[in-house]
Design a protein around this motif. Sequence first.
Motif, mmCIF file in Angstrom:
data_model
loop_
_atom_site.group_PDB
_atom_site.id
_atom_site.type_symbol
_atom_site.label_atom_id
_atom_site.label_comp_id
_atom_site.label_asym_id
_atom_site.label_seq_id
_atom_site.Cartn_x
_atom_site.Cartn_y
_atom_site.Cartn_z
ATOM 1 N N LEU A 282 25.455 17.763 34.568
ATOM 2 C CA LEU A 282 24.683 18.320 33.509
ATOM 3 C C LEU A 282 25.373 19.931 33.382
ATOM 4 C CD1 LEU A 282 20.866 17.684 34.120
ATOM 5 C CD2 LEU A 282 22.609 16.414 32.850
ATOM 6 N N ARG A 283 25.218 20.498 32.251
ATOM 7 C CA ARG A 283 25.641 21.716 32.007
ATOM 8 C C ARG A 283 25.041 22.661 33.223
ATOM 9 N NH1 ARG A 283 25.920 25.198 26.626
ATOM 10 N NH2 ARG A 283 26.195 23.241 25.927
ATOM 11 N N SER A 309 32.363 24.996 26.633
ATOM 12 C CA SER A 309 32.055 23.445 26.171
ATOM 13 C C SER A 309 33.213 22.650 26.043
ATOM 14 C CB SER A 309 31.168 23.423 25.114
ATOM 15 O OG SER A 309 31.534 24.145 23.896
ATOM 16 N N ASP A 310 34.113 23.028 25.390
ATOM 17 C CA ASP A 310 35.506 22.361 25.357
ATOM 18 C C ASP A 310 36.104 22.109 26.539
ATOM 19 O OD1 ASP A 310 35.251 22.559 22.198
ATOM 20 O OD2 ASP A 310 36.441 24.056 22.373
ATOM 21 N N ASP A 311 36.052 23.124 27.509
ATOM 22 C CA ASP A 311 36.663 22.695 28.673
ATOM 23 C C ASP A 311 35.768 21.897 29.342
ATOM 24 O OD1 ASP A 311 38.093 23.064 30.909
ATOM 25 O OD2 ASP A 311 37.288 24.724 31.614
ATOM 26 N N ARG A 312 34.671 21.967 29.294
ATOM 27 C CA ARG A 312 33.644 21.107 30.139
ATOM 28 C C ARG A 312 33.616 19.626 29.555
ATOM 29 N NH1 ARG A 312 29.639 23.826 29.433
ATOM 30 N NH2 ARG A 312 28.662 22.560 27.786
ATOM 31 N N TYR A 313 33.907 19.396 28.250
ATOM 32 C CA TYR A 313 33.992 18.167 27.643
ATOM 33 C C TYR A 313 35.556 17.217 28.215
ATOM 34 C CZ TYR A 313 34.921 14.640 24.193
ATOM 35 O OH TYR A 313 35.097 13.193 23.632
ATOM 36 N N ALA A 314 36.337 18.451 28.422
ATOM 37 C CA ALA A 314 37.739 17.917 28.600
ATOM 38 C C ALA A 314 37.756 17.445 30.024
ATOM 39 C CB ALA A 314 38.760 18.731 28.388
ATOM 40 N N TYR A 315 36.906 18.282 30.967
ATOM 41 C CA TYR A 315 36.957 17.947 32.220
ATOM 42 C C TYR A 315 36.087 16.682 32.694
ATOM 43 C CZ TYR A 315 35.918 18.974 37.353
ATOM 44 O OH TYR A 315 35.753 18.564 38.808
ATOM 45 N N SER A 317 33.857 14.485 30.128
ATOM 46 C CA SER A 317 33.451 13.249 29.441
ATOM 47 C C SER A 317 34.851 12.590 29.074
ATOM 48 C CB SER A 317 33.051 13.877 27.825
ATOM 49 O OG SER A 317 31.730 14.585 28.063
ATOM 50 N N ARG A 318 35.998 13.397 28.750
ATOM 51 C CA ARG A 318 37.256 12.590 28.568
ATOM 52 C C ARG A 318 37.783 11.635 29.623
ATOM 53 N NH1 ARG A 318 41.319 16.931 25.648
ATOM 54 N NH2 ARG A 318 42.591 14.985 25.512
ATOM 55 N N VAL A 319 37.531 12.050 30.893
ATOM 56 C CA VAL A 319 37.871 11.303 32.099
ATOM 57 C C VAL A 319 36.691 10.640 32.741
ATOM 58 C CG1 VAL A 319 40.074 12.780 32.532
ATOM 59 C CG2 VAL A 319 37.836 13.224 33.411
ATOM 60 N N LYS A 320 35.473 10.711 32.261
ATOM 61 C CA LYS A 320 34.227 10.037 32.685
ATOM 62 C C LYS A 320 33.891 10.437 34.131
ATOM 63 C CE LYS A 320 34.009 7.687 28.913
ATOM 64 N NZ LYS A 320 33.044 7.972 27.877
ATOM 65 N N ARG A 321 34.020 11.764 34.597
ATOM 66 C CA ARG A 321 33.828 11.941 36.099
ATOM 67 C C ARG A 321 32.416 12.042 36.022
ATOM 68 N NH1 ARG A 321 38.329 15.809 35.521
ATOM 69 N NH2 ARG A 321 39.662 15.656 37.322
ATOM 70 N N SER A 322 31.972 11.790 37.392
ATOM 71 C CA SER A 322 30.424 11.478 37.618
ATOM 72 C C SER A 322 30.158 12.733 38.470
ATOM 73 C CB SER A 322 30.205 10.394 38.562
ATOM 74 O OG SER A 322 30.962 10.311 39.723
ATOM 75 N N VAL A 323 28.966 13.129 38.741
ATOM 76 C CA VAL A 323 28.582 14.351 39.326
ATOM 77 C C VAL A 323 28.912 14.053 40.823
ATOM 78 C CG1 VAL A 323 26.076 13.300 39.776
ATOM 79 C CG2 VAL A 323 26.640 15.763 39.637
ATOM 80 N N ILE A 324 28.753 13.236 41.424
ATOM 81 C CA ILE A 324 29.101 12.851 42.708
ATOM 82 C C ILE A 324 30.767 13.364 43.019
ATOM 83 C CG2 ILE A 324 29.651 10.438 42.814
ATOM 84 C CD1 ILE A 324 28.166 12.616 45.745
ATOM 85 N N GLU A 325 31.697 13.007 42.121
ATOM 86 C CA GLU A 325 32.808 13.144 42.212
ATOM 87 C C GLU A 325 33.358 14.419 41.768
ATOM 88 O OE1 GLU A 325 35.275 9.297 40.405
ATOM 89 O OE2 GLU A 325 34.217 10.576 38.841
ATOM 90 N N VAL A 326 32.661 15.214 41.037
ATOM 91 C CA VAL A 326 32.603 16.867 40.571
ATOM 92 C C VAL A 326 32.145 17.596 42.203
ATOM 93 C CG1 VAL A 326 31.866 18.730 39.381
ATOM 94 C CG2 VAL A 326 32.414 16.582 38.361
ATOM 95 N N LEU A 327 31.207 17.006 42.613
ATOM 96 C CA LEU A 327 30.536 17.689 43.731
ATOM 97 C C LEU A 327 31.620 17.623 45.114
ATOM 98 C CD1 LEU A 327 27.025 17.909 45.011
ATOM 99 C CD2 LEU A 327 28.815 17.204 46.760
ATOM 100 N N LEU A 328 32.458 16.443 45.142
ATOM 101 C CA LEU A 328 33.231 16.457 46.218
ATOM 102 C C LEU A 328 34.544 17.009 46.090
ATOM 103 C CD1 LEU A 328 32.625 12.630 47.212
ATOM 104 C CD2 LEU A 328 31.714 14.839 48.306
ATOM 105 N N GLU A 329 34.976 17.415 44.733
ATOM 106 C CA GLU A 329 36.014 18.061 44.435
ATOM 107 C C GLU A 329 35.983 19.589 44.529
ATOM 108 O OE1 GLU A 329 37.212 17.316 40.511
ATOM 109 O OE2 GLU A 329 37.616 15.291 40.742
ATOM 110 N N PHE A 330 34.734 20.418 44.943
ATOM 111 C CA PHE A 330 34.610 21.674 44.870
ATOM 112 C C PHE A 330 34.144 21.702 46.550
ATOM 113 C CE2 PHE A 330 34.547 21.462 40.498
ATOM 114 C CZ PHE A 330 35.111 22.305 40.099
ATOM 115 N N ASP A 331 34.306 23.249 47.167
ATOM 116 C CA ASP A 331 33.868 23.455 48.344
ATOM 117 C C ASP A 331 32.300 24.111 48.103
ATOM 118 O OD1 ASP A 331 36.269 22.623 49.511
ATOM 119 O OD2 ASP A 331 37.269 24.766 49.488
ATOM 120 N N LEU A 332 31.602 23.272 48.593
ATOM 121 C CA LEU A 332 30.188 23.629 48.306
ATOM 122 C C LEU A 332 29.202 23.710 49.336
ATOM 123 C CD1 LEU A 332 29.220 21.706 45.102
ATOM 124 C CD2 LEU A 332 29.672 24.133 44.908
ATOM 125 N N ASP A 333 28.378 24.613 49.692
ATOM 126 C CA ASP A 333 27.322 24.549 50.682
ATOM 127 C C ASP A 333 25.822 24.617 50.127
ATOM 128 O OD1 ASP A 333 25.996 24.793 53.009
ATOM 129 O OD2 ASP A 333 26.521 26.932 53.475
#
Length: 538
Positions: A282-283, A309-315, A317-333
Amino acid sequence: MLVLYASGTGTAEELALYMVDKLRRCTPTVEVRLKQFGQASLADLENEVIIVICSTTGDGQLPENAQPTWNQLLRKSLTPFMQNSQFYSFGLGSTAYAKYNYAIQKIFARFVKLGAQPAINAFLSDENSAESYDDFERWSDLVLESLDIKCTNTAQLPPLYPVKMIDAENHNGAKFAQEPMLVCKNNRISAPDHFQDVRQIIFQETEPNGDAFNSIDPGDCVSIHPKNDPKQVEALLISQKWESLADRIVEVDGIVPAGGWVTPLTLRNLITWHLDLNSPPLRTFFTVAQHFCTNPDHAERMQQLSVDSDDRYAYISRVKRSVIEVLLEFDLDIKIEHLLDLFKLITPRKYSISGLYSDGSSQSLEITIAVVKYSTFLKRLRRGLCTHYLQSLPIDAPVYLTITKSKLDLARCATRKCFFVATGTGIAPIKLLLTQLKFEVQPTLFYGTRYDNKDYLYGKELESKAEVVSAFSRQGGGYVQQKIAAYMQSSAYNLEDCIVFVCGSAGAMPRAVKEAFASTGANIARMEKMKTYIEDTW
């Protein structure tokens, strides 16, 4: 201030969450409440500023999660009790449907009838358009301007639905309040070399001679609660160093999902059964997650994705990223208390019942599903959460499901001439109708598949139950709408005295089928109003 959402696919819920985030930042001294439309009481709607975000489903209807409250609002005995309320409304629809954004227009008209004052006109947006988020941004800015407030707070907010860790641990398995059904058959019924895995799955009662299926009628559906892939769950636990906390009990304030919480509600079970790891983020995910970034560059990137929104759409929707993939691509605590600010809850998936069986001592129920599996242009494999879960179930595996009643008038179906139209797994509810109902007039089934020997699901069986007019599109057999047009030219039936039931994928097929039937001169709009022309498409 009350934000209401009615959502079929989750988009309206996402926008509602974003609106709540905006309002909480802009009006810290004002209580902002978020509710499903169908969970709001009439008292909630009095003396209130109301923001409604609603999608349209089916034949111009409100989503199912709006119906309880909507039914109350339609009572003829209601007086204009909303005279001291002001409201804003945003609709999501699809221009692929004739009744574009009817749901929000119905809400708008009914609120006005009950005395509420519209601050601005209803805003209608096409949720299939890449501009739908821009539409919402423009509308939300108009709302804030009307309320004379500005958003300047970018700090981390307290969690909307806090997740609290309890000291106790529990290592038992997970279960829901209702009794599970057991898988007794899980077979592929499309040809091995067909591009799509279509499966017949049969569930059996856990107790012999039970009554779980006694109230089921043709046309009814099951809602199935899937769970996440254990590998994804483990990846999240490891990435956040939560392995030692995984079996600790948690409590969640302020929200109860459809079907209730699994018990025991440990951190592992919360992630496994309730957090939707496979949906697009989600946004608000980026708005919240940026505060948990341990890498400043990642925090900056998150902040950019939260506003562009354009950057978010490209990142996403265009490649169908899931939330778990996004989470694992960033360094998060991540702070556990904010989990429900980052993830949507898993919603049960609905499937038409295609068969009911009894052997005298037990009853069983059949569904027919097409397994969702594809690759993105980045060659990343994508699977549908529920169909992948169902595909992998072994015999005797427990499955949690509930029954959703149909609104079909079975008495009229049995006594009138029926024309059924199905493509693909749209045959499922029609199969149950044809095998369970006794028709006074032989029904006609227009059945469109690709091949007669690869995906003609149940076709041979149904040829003894109805007049079947097949259309094998990859074998030069044309499409169902062409078969309908040719058939109806020589038909002696007055279509307006008949029942038409169309099932399959939304979009081009139902539009073409409707045009084919309309070519007979029948008033399809009147038939839809009388519920004798029915579409069940997705």
